[in-house]
Enzyme design. Sequence first.
Site, PDB file in Angstrom:
ATOM      1  N   GLY A  97      56.007  33.158  39.240  1.00  0.00           N
ATOM      2  CA  GLY A  97      54.622  33.051  38.795  1.00  0.00           C
ATOM      3  C   GLY A  97      53.945  31.773  39.264  1.00  0.00           C
ATOM      4  N   ARG A  98      54.647  31.006  40.054  1.00  0.00           N
ATOM      5  CA  ARG A  98      54.156  29.702  40.530  1.00  0.00           C
ATOM      6  C   ARG A  98      53.700  28.879  39.319  1.00  0.00           C
ATOM      7  NH1 ARG A  98      50.733  28.883  46.048  1.00  0.00           N
ATOM      8  NH2 ARG A  98      51.970  30.672  46.625  1.00  0.00           N
ATOM      9  N   ASP A 107      47.344  35.386  39.203  1.00  0.00           N
ATOM     10  CA  ASP A 107      46.670  34.105  38.945  1.00  0.00           C
ATOM     11  C   ASP A 107      45.323  33.987  39.659  1.00  0.00           C
ATOM     12  OD1 ASP A 107      47.749  34.006  41.460  1.00  0.00           O
ATOM     13  OD2 ASP A 107      48.562  31.991  41.285  1.00  0.00           O
ATOM     14  N   ARG A 159      75.790  35.018  23.420  1.00  0.00           N
ATOM     15  CA  ARG A 159      75.300  33.839  24.146  1.00  0.00           C
ATOM     16  C   ARG A 159      73.793  33.698  24.013  1.00  0.00           C
ATOM     17  NH1 ARG A 159      78.663  35.114  29.650  1.00  0.00           N
ATOM     18  NH2 ARG A 159      80.483  33.855  29.144  1.00  0.00           N
ATOM     19  N   GLY A 183      52.640  34.912  49.790  1.00  0.00           N
ATOM     20  CA  GLY A 183      53.807  35.689  49.354  1.00  0.00           C
ATOM     21  C   GLY A 183      53.516  37.174  49.413  1.00  0.00           C
ATOM     22  N   THR A 241      49.021  39.468  44.947  1.00  0.00           N
ATOM     23  CA  THR A 241      50.011  38.478  44.502  1.00  0.00           C
ATOM     24  C   THR A 241      50.667  38.963  43.218  1.00  0.00           C
ATOM     25  OG1 THR A 241      50.354  36.261  43.604  1.00  0.00           O
ATOM     26  CG2 THR A 241      48.128  37.115  43.427  1.00  0.00           C
ATOM     27  N   VAL A 285      42.686  50.411  53.740  1.00  0.00           N
ATOM     28  CA  VAL A 285      41.720  49.707  54.602  1.00  0.00           C
ATOM     29  C   VAL A 285      41.568  50.481  55.912  1.00  0.00           C
ATOM     30  CG1 VAL A 285      41.413  47.646  56.059  1.00  0.00           C
ATOM     31  CG2 VAL A 285      42.088  47.379  53.642  1.00  0.00           C
ATOM     32  N   GLY A 345      61.033  41.583  24.221  1.00  0.00           N
ATOM     33  CA  GLY A 345      61.329  41.112  22.862  1.00  0.00           C
ATOM     34  C   GLY A 345      62.072  39.791  22.858  1.00  0.00           C
ATOM     35  N   ALA A 346      61.655  38.883  23.724  1.00  0.00           N
ATOM     36  CA  ALA A 346      62.345  37.591  23.832  1.00  0.00           C
ATOM     37  C   ALA A 346      62.146  36.755  22.572  1.00  0.00           C
ATOM     38  CB  ALA A 346      61.826  36.838  25.042  1.00  0.00           C
ATOM     39  N   ARG A 373      53.175  31.641  55.693  1.00  0.00           N
ATOM     40  CA  ARG A 373      52.328  30.531  55.254  1.00  0.00           C
ATOM     41  C   ARG A 373      52.097  29.704  56.519  1.00  0.00           C
ATOM     42  NH1 ARG A 373      52.598  31.501  49.575  1.00  0.00           N
ATOM     43  NH2 ARG A 373      54.683  32.062  48.927  1.00  0.00           N
ATOM     44  N   CYS A 374      50.858  29.271  56.730  1.00  0.00           N
ATOM     45  CA  CYS A 374      50.504  28.657  58.017  1.00  0.00           C
ATOM     46  C   CYS A 374      49.727  27.361  57.757  1.00  0.00           C
ATOM     47  CB  CYS A 374      49.653  29.644  58.816  1.00  0.00           C
ATOM     48  SG  CYS A 374      48.912  28.958  60.290  1.00  0.00           S
ATOM     49  N   ASP A 388      51.648  37.088  40.994  1.00  0.00           N
ATOM     50  CA  ASP A 388      51.450  36.071  39.954  1.00  0.00           C
ATOM     51  C   ASP A 388      50.292  36.348  38.978  1.00  0.00           C
ATOM     52  OD1 ASP A 388      53.456  34.714  41.323  1.00  0.00           O
ATOM     53  OD2 ASP A 388      52.066  33.419  42.421  1.00  0.00           O
ATOM     54  N   ARG A 390      46.989  50.593  54.184  1.00  0.00           N
ATOM     55  CA  ARG A 390      46.747  52.005  54.508  1.00  0.00           C
ATOM     56  C   ARG A 390      45.315  52.410  54.143  1.00  0.00           C
ATOM     57  NH1 ARG A 390      47.201  56.363  50.986  1.00  0.00           N
ATOM     58  NH2 ARG A 390      47.813  58.383  51.876  1.00  0.00           N
ATOM     59  N   ASP A 450      44.990  33.134  46.148  1.00  0.00           N
ATOM     60  CA  ASP A 450      43.818  32.263  46.270  1.00  0.00           C
ATOM     61  C   ASP A 450      43.910  31.301  47.457  1.00  0.00           C
ATOM     62  OD1 ASP A 450      45.748  30.791  45.008  1.00  0.00           O
ATOM     63  OD2 ASP A 450      44.498  30.206  43.299  1.00  0.00           O
TER      64      ASP A 450
HETATM   65  P1  ADP Z   1      48.573  32.663  48.430  1.00  0.00           P
HETATM   66  O1  ADP Z   1      47.549  33.271  49.317  1.00  0.00           O
HETATM   67  O2  ADP Z   1      49.561  33.665  47.915  1.00  0.00           O
HETATM   68  O3  ADP Z   1      47.953  31.817  47.342  1.00  0.00           O
HETATM   69  P2  ADP Z   1      49.253  30.239  49.879  1.00  0.00           P
HETATM   70  O4  ADP Z   1      48.633  29.330  48.909  1.00  0.00           O
HETATM   71  O5  ADP Z   1      50.548  29.846  50.482  1.00  0.00           O
HETATM   72  O6  ADP Z   1      49.498  31.697  49.308  1.00  0.00           O
HETATM   73  O7  ADP Z   1      48.196  30.446  51.075  1.00  0.00           O
HETATM   74  C1  ADP Z   1      48.500  31.320  52.144  1.00  0.00           C
HETATM   75  C2  ADP Z   1      47.948  30.735  53.414  1.00  0.00           C
HETATM   76  O8  ADP Z   1      46.521  30.638  53.316  1.00  0.00           O
HETATM   77  C3  ADP Z   1      48.422  29.318  53.742  1.00  0.00           C
HETATM   78  O9  ADP Z   1      49.676  29.293  54.344  1.00  0.00           O
HETATM   79  C4  ADP Z   1      47.335  28.884  54.713  1.00  0.00           C
HETATM   80  O10 ADP Z   1      47.556  29.426  55.996  1.00  0.00           O
HETATM   81  C5  ADP Z   1      46.081  29.539  54.119  1.00  0.00           C
HETATM   82  N1  ADP Z   1      45.387  28.552  53.283  1.00  0.00           N
HETATM   83  C6  ADP Z   1      45.746  28.092  52.077  1.00  0.00           C
HETATM   84  N2  ADP Z   1      44.901  27.144  51.637  1.00  0.00           N
HETATM   85  C7  ADP Z   1      43.989  26.994  52.610  1.00  0.00           C
HETATM   86  C8  ADP Z   1      42.835  26.150  52.769  1.00  0.00           C
HETATM   87  N3  ADP Z   1      42.471  25.273  51.835  1.00  0.00           N
HETATM   88  N4  ADP Z   1      42.115  26.283  53.904  1.00  0.00           N
HETATM   89  C9  ADP Z   1      42.460  27.163  54.847  1.00  0.00           C
HETATM   90  N5  ADP Z   1      43.535  27.975  54.767  1.00  0.00           N
HETATM   91  C10 ADP Z   1      44.287  27.901  53.668  1.00  0.00           C
HETATM   92  O1  F6P Z   2      53.000  33.701  44.920  1.00  0.00           O
HETATM   93  C1  F6P Z   2      54.109  34.537  44.818  1.00  0.00           C
HETATM   94  C2  F6P Z   2      55.376  33.705  44.680  1.00  0.00           C
HETATM   95  O2  F6P Z   2      56.492  34.583  44.621  1.00  0.00           O
HETATM   96  C3  F6P Z   2      55.384  32.751  43.480  1.00  0.00           C
HETATM   97  O3  F6P Z   2      55.673  33.416  42.278  1.00  0.00           O
HETATM   98  C4  F6P Z   2      56.404  31.759  43.924  1.00  0.00           C
HETATM   99  O4  F6P Z   2      56.177  30.498  43.322  1.00  0.00           O
HETATM  100  C5  F6P Z   2      56.171  31.658  45.408  1.00  0.00           C
HETATM  101  O5  F6P Z   2      55.525  32.857  45.796  1.00  0.00           O
HETATM  102  C6  F6P Z   2      57.422  31.479  46.224  1.00  0.00           C
HETATM  103  O6  F6P Z   2      57.045  31.343  47.545  1.00  0.00           O
HETATM  104  P1  F6P Z   2      58.034  31.292  48.796  1.00  0.00           P
HETATM  105  O7  F6P Z   2      58.211  32.711  49.256  1.00  0.00           O
HETATM  106  O8  F6P Z   2      57.303  30.482  49.811  1.00  0.00           O
HETATM  107  O9  F6P Z   2      59.315  30.690  48.328  1.00  0.00           O
END
Ligand code: ADP
Ligand code: F6P
Length: 324
Positions: free
Chosen positions: A174-175, A133, A166, A15, A129, A27, A189-190, A76-77, A131, A25, A107
Amino acid sequence: MAKEIKTIGVLTSGGDAPGMNAAIRAVVRKAIANGVKVKGIKKGYQGLLNEEIVDLERWSVSDIIQRGGTILGTARCSEFRTDEGQNKGVEICRRHGIDGLIVIGGDGSYRGAQALSKKGINTIGIPGTIDLDITCTEYTIGFDTAINTAMDAIDKVRDTSSSHERCSIIEVMGRNAGYIALWCGVANGAEDILLPEKYDYNEQTIINNIINNRKRGKTHHIIINAEGIGHSTSMARRIEAATGIETRATILGYMQRGGNPTCKDRFYASIMGAYAADILCAGKTNRVVGYQHGEFQDFDIEEALAMEKSISEYQYEVSKALSM
Ligand code: ADP
Ligand code: F6P
């Protein structure tokens, strides 16, 4: 002896997050200052496998520090999760003379970086990210902008919620992690904050809370619900039926990922980007950059991925005490 690094690649993956451009920039400019050439890989690992690779100069990254999203694009690949995909990635890096790679992402992206590093391409990860996380770092690029965007939006929902007396359930991203929900819950302040790390699925407690608050004269009731719990619309229906109080669900969604990065995101991204370029140029591999105890540091990817992150008990207790 560490291998000599002449050319590095940089990609953004997973994401997108505000501040990724500031990291790209940094890097590019720091690597060039170190006498190393930089190539940009478009659309994450997918772009690597499609050989979407361009030369980056100092000027290529002008006028981007203030922009949200990522100029390199992201994706995402699924192919990159396979051994064949990763071998192809290594072969393409070698063909383009890329000795080392900087991966800006979450991660999941780190796991891809780890695979490349095991196969001989030096890699460094930067936490990008919204998130928050990633365990080895107290800060991830994009989090600050996302919580400020969400906080502003929640304030607006609160205005109309109060006028109409309401109850509002506002779902934040945040996944599986509750950091955005926790921070916004406290900052807005929820009355209730639902975190996947702490939620016991006892809706009756929330319902009792809403009824008691209304008896005490509160005109609104804001529930911040984390995406990891979800189901805000059906929850709103059930709460309305049980309390007799009009209840609406708002899912903030992708607006949280866009927008100009805050000063904090630009600053952290700039330092982390430069730090990653420095350690990659110095021959380090299989590391991720993090920020802990006031210092920018780097960690072994395996160790970083093995660390467990949890919501601070004290912060959670405070969030509950303040929402009474
Ligand atoms: P984020 O990096 O935000 O956690 P994803 O979990 O979707 O997002 O991972 C991003 C990309 O990283 C995936 O689409 C995939 O190409 C690669 N990836 C994720 N997990 C693995 C894995 N276990 N081994 C190799 N590549 C991975
Ligand atoms: O990791 C960032 C994030 O926006 C999460 O909060 C959410 O769960 C996910 O990505 C949504 O991903 P996508 O863009 O694939 O719908």
